[in-house]
Motif scaffolding. Structure first.
Motif, short mmCIF file in Angstrom:
data_model
loop_
_atom_site.label_atom_id
_atom_site.label_comp_id
_atom_site.label_asym_id
_atom_site.label_seq_id
_atom_site.Cartn_x
_atom_site.Cartn_y
_atom_site.Cartn_z
N GLN A 350 5.49 -3.13 25.93
CA GLN A 350 6.17 -2.12 26.75
C GLN A 350 5.91 -2.32 28.23
O GLN A 350 4.76 -2.52 28.64
CB GLN A 350 5.71 -0.73 26.31
N HIS A 351 6.96 -2.30 29.02
CA HIS A 351 6.82 -2.39 30.48
C HIS A 351 6.08 -1.16 30.99
O HIS A 351 6.36 -0.04 30.55
CB HIS A 351 8.20 -2.50 31.13
N PRO A 352 5.13 -1.33 31.90
CA PRO A 352 4.37 -0.16 32.38
C PRO A 352 5.22 0.87 33.11
O PRO A 352 4.79 2.02 33.25
CB PRO A 352 3.32 -0.78 33.32
N GLN A 353 6.42 0.50 33.55
CA GLN A 353 7.25 1.44 34.29
C GLN A 353 8.36 2.06 33.45
O GLN A 353 9.15 2.87 33.95
CB GLN A 353 7.88 0.74 35.50
N PHE A 354 8.45 1.69 32.16
CA PHE A 354 9.52 2.26 31.33
C PHE A 354 9.09 2.32 29.88
O PHE A 354 8.73 1.31 29.28
CB PHE A 354 10.79 1.42 31.44
N ALA A 355 9.13 3.53 29.34
CA ALA A 355 8.84 3.74 27.93
C ALA A 355 10.15 4.07 27.22
O ALA A 355 10.74 5.12 27.48
CB ALA A 355 7.84 4.89 27.75
#
Length: 620
Positions: A350-355
């Motif tokens: 998971q990208h740290p800026q988008f869940a």
């Protein structure tokens, strides 16, 4: 006269580097750029100290003592480069990230191995590329790095690939001769007196001589050679004799221009040679977990600008609040795996800026910032996790996948089908790893790249719910205007140029021709001849899909239509059987025995003062 400070042995570990010049000129040559460095681990761990540069009073014993000092130009870049680094002899204190050539410190700082004595500290920039940060000159960040293909090392990013006159691809590699040539770097105090770099990175002195800032080396005098290229020079020569230099794209810094060398001969790229399912576990061939829903393989997708960006998302400690996987000694948060966690060797970092959550947010991300989508990681047997960072999981928004596979759909129909697939894939409104894998497999199936579709989602027609009745005594169903459909309950089609077939002559024959053409455009095979029976039916199917679709056609001028149960079941009606070929009838009977016939109603809705609407609903 000021007392000259004592020099220290350059072999002694200390917080500054002390260099001596053996020349009696004003230039500092070779690797001795007269710039400060530290054996310390990171800039964030070092206290700020003030210092000055002191020169000796005699030219015959010209000793340069350099410590930290706010300077501009190339010297500032070099100070930043030297300070934000990690000594190689302490590399065992870092956490290696797979075989990427990247390392993480205990302070969650990222470093790249360039093959030099010190690893460079890097951070993702706004474009998602790794760049050496600059604390002293934030308006002039350090160089951008790119990974050397096939090696766990990084280098200053070049212009990229070039093509020679004979059309062969060549790679830009520094030559040994160029690497050994010494640059005549001017002193930082002299570089400060030059003009600021223009858009091309050129700087000038009072005599209008040209200088450039060479990344990680310093400021040098340059002249144009006979080929019009800038080449390092000295004040004592008119014809340049130093290395040829080139500007770095999108920066005012320069670098040594590498020599062109022909790339090794490579075999032609084939379907199986591309990054894709043939180069990783083919989930629809190799996994033997019983159910077809576990047989999932990734779609082919576009290349990402930085296939190693995921490396910076790792954590030293295992997160408690979210699911994670371990790669080496680092922990990476993943999209919750969902119900197929035990069946699939897949995970989505998971990208740290988008869940990822609901359809609207996920679709918007794919539209506006696809680089925020999760990154696929997989495991083959007992091997460690491998990250497939070179490819986007989804190369386009989900709605576009639907529209590209079913070209006749209206825009609104494509969107509601995509949303319904999103929900069916995860058995919920919020997405999970199982849902992402199911969607990937569905798109492969729709594109004809896999024989296996997912139960209930192998085709938009399979996803249609049986149309409910609004009347208890009779079966009355309601149609909605095409633009107002918010959830999947009917499919609407664009007339396109096929619409003229029916518009110019509104007969049952032309209505059937219209649907046959629309279905063929969307990848279906129609099994009935164009000759219209009194039943007005079309039988069709999709390649690589077990379902067979039986559709009755008609027209309506109201919002409601009545569906009547036939007196004789369709597959037993002698009049209908007579109008079919033997193969079509046998196909229907066999599919019906497997419960694989989908019964549909399609037609055109003619409402007053509205354009005709082409629709399909599910009968049973």
């Amino acid at each position: 006269m000021a007392k000259r400070p004592k020099t220290r042995n350059s072999k002694t570990e200390d917080s500054s580097t002390h260099l001596e010049s053996t020349r009696q000129t004003s230039s500092v040559t070779g690797d001795h750029s007269g710039l400060s460095g530290r054996s310390a681990l990171d800039l964030d761990q070092m206290p700020d100290t003030g210092a000055s540069t002191v020169l000796s009073d005699t030219a015959s014993r010209q000793t340069i003592v350099v410590t930290d000092i706010p300077v501009s130009g190339a010297s500032a870049i070099e100070v930043t480069s030297n300070v934000i680094s990690w000594p190689r002899h302490q590399i065992d204190q870092l956490f290696p990230i797979d075989d990427t050539g990247l390392f993480m410190s205990a302070e969650q700082k990222l470093y790249a191995d360039t093959g030099e004595e010190r690893l460079l500290r890097i951070e993702p920039n706004a474009k998602g590329k790794y760049q050496v940060p600059s604390r002293s000159t934030p308006d002039q960040p350090g160089p951008i790095l790119s990974k050397i293909p096939g090696e766990p090392r990084w280098r200053i990013e070049r212009q990229g690939l070039d093509t020679s006159a004979n059309g062969k691809t060549v790679f830009m590699q520094p030559s040994d001769a160029s690497a050994k040539q010494t640059l005549q770097v001017i002193l930082p105090v002299l570089a400060e007196k030059l003009t600021k770099a223009d858009a091309k990175g050129l700087r000038y002195d009072k005599l209008k001589r040209t200088y450039v800032d060479v990344v990680e080396e310093g400021t040098v005098l340059v002249r144009k050679n006979v080929e019009g290229e800038y080449q390092a020079s000295t004040a004592s020569e008119l014809t340049p004799s130093g290395p040829v230099l080139e500007s770095i794209a999108e920066m005012t810094l320069w670098q040594r221009k590498p020599q062109r060398t022909a790339s090794p001969k490579r075999p032609p790229v084939t379907q199986d040679a591309r990054p894709g399912p043939s180069k990783r576990p083919r989930l629809d061939d190799e996994i033997e977990t019983g159910g077809t829903e576990a047989n999932i393989a990734p779609v082919t997708a576009t290349t990402t600008p930085n296939p190693y960006l995921w490396a910076s998302w790792g954590k030293i400690t295992k997160p408690d609040a979210v699911e994670s996987i371990q790669i080496g000694q680092l922990h990476y948060p993943i999209v919750p795996q969902g119900p197929m966690a035990d069946k699939l060797p897949l995970a989505f970092i998971q990208h740290p800026q988008f869940a990822p959550s609901r359809f609207e947010a996920f679709e918007r991300m794919l539209h506006e910032a696809p680089e925020l989508q999760p990154v696929l990681a997989y495991r083959s047997g007992q091997a460690p996790q491998k990250v497939l960072g070179t490819r986007h999981v989804f190369e386009k928004p989900l709605t576009q996948y639907v529209a590209d596979s079913f070209k006749g759909f209206t825009d609104q129909t494509s969107r509601v089908v995509a949303k319904r697939l999103f929900e069916l894939s995860s058995d919920a409104e919020e997405i999970n790893g199982s849902g992402l894998a199911r969607m990937m497999q569905t798109f492969r199936h729709w594109e004809g790249k896999s024989m296996r579709g997912l139960p209930g989602a192998g085709d938009p027609l399979d996803m249609l719910p049986v149309t409910p009745s609004s009347d208890v005594s009779r079966r009355i169903v309601s149609l909605l205007p095409a633009e107002s459909v918010k959830i999947l309950q009917q499919l609407n089609f664009n007339p396109s140029y096929h619409g003229m077939i029916y518009a110019n002559d509104q007969t049952a024959t032309n209505l059937k021709k219209l649907f046959v053409n629309i279905l063929n455009d969307s990848g279906y095979d129609t099994l009935t001849p164009e000759a219209v029976t009194h039943r007005n039916t079309v039988v069709f199917k999709r390649p690589n899909h077990p379902k067979v679709y039986f559709m009755k056609l008609g027209r309506t001028v109201t919002d409601d239509i009545e569906i009547r149960t036939p007196l004789i079941p369709e597959l037993e009606d002698p009049l209908l059987i007579k109008q079919m070929s033997a193969n079509t009838h046998q196909t229907l009977v066999a599919a019906n025995a497997r419960n694989d016939v989908v019964w549909l109603i399609g037609g055109i809705q003619h409402l007053p003062e509205r354009s005709p609407s082409i629709f399909i609903i599910r009968d049973r």
